[in-house]
Write a protein that holds these residues in place. Structure first.
Motif, PDB file in Angstrom:
ATOM      1  N   TYR A 342       0.831  -1.203   0.000  1.00  0.00           N
ATOM      2  CA  TYR A 342       0.000   0.000   0.000  1.00  0.00           C
ATOM      3  C   TYR A 342       0.868   1.257   0.000  1.00  0.00           C
ATOM      4  CZ  TYR A 342      -4.463   2.394   0.651  1.00  0.00           C
ATOM      5  OH  TYR A 342      -5.586   3.159   0.455  1.00  0.00           O
ATOM      6  N   SER A 346       0.956   3.705  -3.252  1.00  0.00           N
ATOM      7  CA  SER A 346       0.271   4.992  -3.049  1.00  0.00           C
ATOM      8  C   SER A 346       1.205   6.174  -3.243  1.00  0.00           C
ATOM      9  CB  SER A 346      -0.329   5.049  -1.640  1.00  0.00           C
ATOM     10  OG  SER A 346       0.696   5.064  -0.654  1.00  0.00           O
ATOM     11  N   GLN A 348       3.290   7.504  -1.212  1.00  0.00           N
ATOM     12  CA  GLN A 348       3.430   8.373  -0.043  1.00  0.00           C
ATOM     13  C   GLN A 348       4.795   8.139   0.594  1.00  0.00           C
ATOM     14  OE1 GLN A 348       0.853  10.725   0.842  1.00  0.00           O
ATOM     15  NE2 GLN A 348       0.450  10.051  -1.252  1.00  0.00           N
ATOM     16  N   TYR A 493      -4.395  13.857  10.897  1.00  0.00           N
ATOM     17  CA  TYR A 493      -4.319  14.179   9.469  1.00  0.00           C
ATOM     18  C   TYR A 493      -3.515  15.440   9.209  1.00  0.00           C
ATOM     19  CZ  TYR A 493      -7.158  10.462   7.526  1.00  0.00           C
ATOM     20  OH  TYR A 493      -7.595   9.234   7.088  1.00  0.00           O
ATOM     21  N   GLN A 497      -0.146  15.384   6.910  1.00  0.00           N
ATOM     22  CA  GLN A 497       0.006  16.180   5.703  1.00  0.00           C
ATOM     23  C   GLN A 497       1.170  17.165   5.782  1.00  0.00           C
ATOM     24  OE1 GLN A 497      -4.170  17.587   5.586  1.00  0.00           O
ATOM     25  NE2 GLN A 497      -4.293  16.650   3.552  1.00  0.00           N
ATOM     26  N   LEU A 510       0.662   8.409   5.310  1.00  0.00           N
ATOM     27  CA  LEU A 510      -0.601   7.707   5.430  1.00  0.00           C
ATOM     28  C   LEU A 510      -0.939   7.540   6.908  1.00  0.00           C
ATOM     29  CD1 LEU A 510       0.011   4.888   2.802  1.00  0.00           C
ATOM     30  CD2 LEU A 510      -1.661   6.737   2.574  1.00  0.00           C
ATOM     31  N   ASP A 534      -6.446   6.180   6.980  1.00  0.00           N
ATOM     32  CA  ASP A 534      -6.339   5.766   5.584  1.00  0.00           C
ATOM     33  C   ASP A 534      -6.461   4.253   5.453  1.00  0.00           C
ATOM     34  OD1 ASP A 534      -5.923   8.347   4.376  1.00  0.00           O
ATOM     35  OD2 ASP A 534      -3.943   8.358   5.304  1.00  0.00           O
ATOM     36  N   THR A 653     -12.562   2.361   8.584  1.00  0.00           N
ATOM     37  CA  THR A 653     -11.336   2.444   7.788  1.00  0.00           C
ATOM     38  C   THR A 653     -11.068   1.124   7.073  1.00  0.00           C
ATOM     39  OG1 THR A 653     -10.359   4.067   9.282  1.00  0.00           O
ATOM     40  CG2 THR A 653      -8.838   2.754   7.958  1.00  0.00           C
TER      41      THR A 653
END
Length: 733
Positions: A342, A346, A348, A493, A497, A510, A534, A653
């Motif tokens: 993942y 993704s 990330q 979050y 970020q 994530l 996520d 989730t």
């Protein structure tokens, strides 16, 4: 002598709709198979497009691109001089089928559609495919022009057929067909088919691998034969993890075994076997039962041999003992591989986890640590793909991980979100674990944010809610707990970020969730709190298994900080402390223990029990600890909690699927989310049974055992529940 054959099967980490990557991995597996002398290569189910395309199977693009990939395969020099068996969707007479396509030297030999669908649990094949119901029947399939241009063929056989080479006969099964009581290999074996193949997309569940191995062994122990099993590996783009386990068996013995969990995108298993071993096995044990069926298998003949004329020098593979991973090892490896897929796909830069110092979030942290251990081992073992992916994730083309703890510091951020209701014990436990695994750790105090939100409410309403211990109502108490939990989600979050940006690094993180399957089952979490993330690697694992997993981590990874975490009672820490100590515990809040929830969860989902049938089973299961009236109370309490909080499952989730009693309604548990939470008819049926039950008591008398009515057996007083007043959210950190 021409009787020994070298066969190849594989596990591939395919990805739904990643046609470029899927093609590359298929070609690599064929190349490896040929390098080991194989004349037949078997791949996993729907390997060209990926198994998890779901409603993309409806799209004509998926069919078109699958044929485009097939053309690339057929015309590739790599696929010459070896029978290639690949999986893809095909439309025949306007009906969509899940198919195997066998080809050799730029010619399509046959197309075999799946006959028995997987349509329970996590599978929905009947939504997208139809089964081929015409047993032993074959039709002409008109190839699309892009294939005709390469093969020079207009039509090929399509249906229930087998491939007859110059030296043997090969029959195809697909995944669920092996699990069916009327498996195709039974009739094929009776008709002389010697080699059976199975292309699968079989997902991982805890304690499931032995079922798969036993089925493969039993497929050949009754009537002899060679069995090749191929499977997908990795995260195909959804909640399940396909766990490989490619294998080869002969006459009931496993002779070659692939890994269950691995970071290798391509794993090829080859075995050299003697066809005469199959023939002599059948000749001695099965001769009286080997009969010609009234309608024999349709044989597609090919001018090709799997064996050579000078194979006397080739050693054959001998039986091996399969090594099964313990459930603790499965938790350490399966979700870790799923997380890595993942993360790298993704694009990330890592993970962020709110680390509370409890069992659940600590288990998630340990799984990330296990992932880092696997990555370092893969890099040390020369896996260039893993090294390339690691460098891309950390944003450094020259980086090479030397130790799991050091790698963890690059890609894993943990944070303890304290409030005035948090204890020093949980804070220190979280910090201690973070130090041992090497994560970048932060302490964040949320009191200012919570007071700010409550201040806004107070300005608008003129009222300030209070905790129950300070004289507040149940509704106030619940709201004050939930606002803390939801603030944590917002902050998680925000830091995911901007956390790397604040440190001068590129990329985002994530957010990982850490609600276990038992808490999801009862809704013991706040909707849109830090259980909203996520992805969640432990969302399909029970609390009982997670505790065993942490004990395993203490030994396996020397994470001694887990000892204190395991000994502490699970708590949300959302209500005020009493003399600096935790007064709130999870099991007291839920009214059920985690071990009880595991039993209830399996009865609800696997045994398909409603309230009454669950009560009928549990009065026997729990007879040594609880009276029928106490069992009734627990069953009714569970179904009240379950139905009141079922709406939360619409937002749960995406979680790693590890237990067959997962309540995730998005893919697995298709039940409504608005219930009559009184369950009046069902509960009345339970209440009516209690006076009729008797508790056995062993009485020391000459007559032996006698039966006496138990004093606890009086019918419980009705407890009406006002659905409108039921708490909208049960808190959980």
């Amino acid at each position: 002598m021409g009787r020994k054959v070298t066969l190849a099967t594989c596990s591939l980490n395919q990805w739904a709709l990643d046609f470029d990557g899927n093609l590359e991995r298929i070609l690599k597996s064929i190349e490896i198979a040929k390098a080991h002398g194989a004349k037949y290569r078997l791949g996993p189910e729907l390997e060209i497009c990926g198994y998890g395309c779901a409603d993309h199977f409806y799209e004509s693009d998926t069919l078109l691109h699958s044929f485009q990939v097939l053309r690339k395969l057929v015309e590739s020099p790599i696929t010459q001089d070896i029978i290639c068996d690949v999986g893809m969707p095909i439309m025949h007479h306007n009906v969509r089928y899940n198919c195997r396509v066998l080809f050799l030297n730029s010619k399509i030999l046959l197309i075999r559609p799946k006959m028995l669908m997987a349509n329970s649990g996590v599978y929905r094949e009947m939504r997208w495919f139809s089964p081929w119901k015409q047993s032993r029947q074959v039709e002409e399939y008109f190839l699309p022009r892009i294939i005709q241009e390469v093969t020079g063929q207009d039509t090929v056989p399509f249906g229930d057929c087998v491939l007859s080479t110059k030296d043997t006969c090969i029959g195809t099964e697909m995944c669920a067909e092996l699990w069916n009581p009327n498996s195709p290999h039974i009739q094929m074996g009776l008709d002389g088919v010697e080699i059976f193949t199975n292309s699968s997309a079989s997902h991982h569940e805890l304690r499931k691998a032995d079922q798969r191995v036993n089925l493969v062994k039993s497929a050949t122990i009754k009537s002899g034969g060679i069995y090749l099993y191929a499977n997908l590996r990795g995260c195909d783009g959804d909640r399940v993890y396909y766990d490989g386990c490619a294998m080869v068996a002969i006459n009931g013995d496993i002779v070659a075994q692939g890994a269950q969990f691995s970071l290798n995108d391509v794993e090829v298993i080859t075995a050299t076997l003697d066809l005469e071993d199959v023939r002599s096995y059948r000749g001695e044990l099965c001769q009286p039962n080997m009969v010609i069926e009234p309608k024999r298998c349709h044989r597609v003949k090919v001018d090709f041999s799997l064996s050579s004329g000078d194979d006397i020098h080739l050693p054959t593979h001998q039986p091996i003992t399969w090594h099964f991973n313990s459930p603790e090892e499965e938790i350490s490896l399966g979700p870790a591989c799923w997380l890595w897929d993942y993360l790298r796909r993704s694009e990330q830069a890592g993970f962020l986890l709110p680390l509370s110092g409890g069992v659940d979030s600590s288990s998630t942290a340990c799984i990330v640590h296990s992932m880092c251990v696997l990555l370092c081992q893969a890099v040390e073992g020369g896996n260039s793909q893993v090294l390339e992916d690691v460098r891309r994730v950390v944003g450094d083309d020259s980086y090479r991980p030397e130790h799991p703890r050091e790698l963890c510091g690059h890609i894993f951020t943990t944070c303890y979100m304290a409030s005035e209701n948090s204890s020093e014990d949980t804070c220190s436990r979280a910090k201690g674990l973070a130090n041992q695994i090497g994560s970048t750790h932060m302490n964040i105090n949320i009191d200012m944010a919570v007071k700010g939100i409550l201040g806004i409410f107070s300005v608008v309403t003129g009222r300030w809610p209070q905790f129950r211990v300070n004289g507040g109502s149940h509704r106030e108490n619940l709201a004050l707990q939930n606002v803390q939990a939801r603030v944590r989600m917002v902050l998680a979050y925000l830091f995911a970020q901007l956390g790397l940006w604040a440190r001068g690094k590129p990329g985002g993180l994530l957010v990982l969730g850490s609600a276990n399957v038992d808490e999801s089952l009862t809704g013991y979490f706040t909707k849109y709190d830090c259980s909203s993330a996520d992805i969640n690697p432990i969302g399909g694992i029970s609390k009982t298994d997670l505790k065993s997993f942490l004990l395993y981590c203490v030994e396996q990874f020397q994470l001694t900080a887990l000892t204190g975490i395991l000994s502490a009672p699970p708590t949300a820490e959302l209500e005020p402390l009493t003399d600096g100590q935790v007064s709130q515990t999870d099991e007291a809040d839920m009214g059920l223990t985690y071990s009880e929830l595991s039993v209830i969860g399996r009865l609800r989902k696997i045994s398909k029990c409603g309230p009454f049938s669950m009560f009928c089973k549990l009065i026997h299961t729990w007879k040594d600890a609880l009276s029928p009236a106490e069992v009734a109370q627990k069953v009714k309490h569970f179904f009240r909690m379950y139905s009141v909080n079922r709406h939360k499952m619409t937002t749960v989730t995406p979680s790693y699927h590890a237990e067959s009693y997962s309540p995730d309604d998005n893919r697995f548990d298709l039940r409504p989310f608005l219930y009559n939470t009184r369950w009046t008819w069902q509960f009345r049926c339970i209440d009516n049974q209690i006076p009729l039950l008797r508790v056995p008591l062993l009485v020391a008398a000459a007559g032996g055992m006698t039966w006496q009515a138990g004093v606890k057996d009086a019918p419980p007083r009705a407890e009406p529940l006002n659905a409108l007043m039921a708490p909208h959210n049960t808190p959980k950190q």
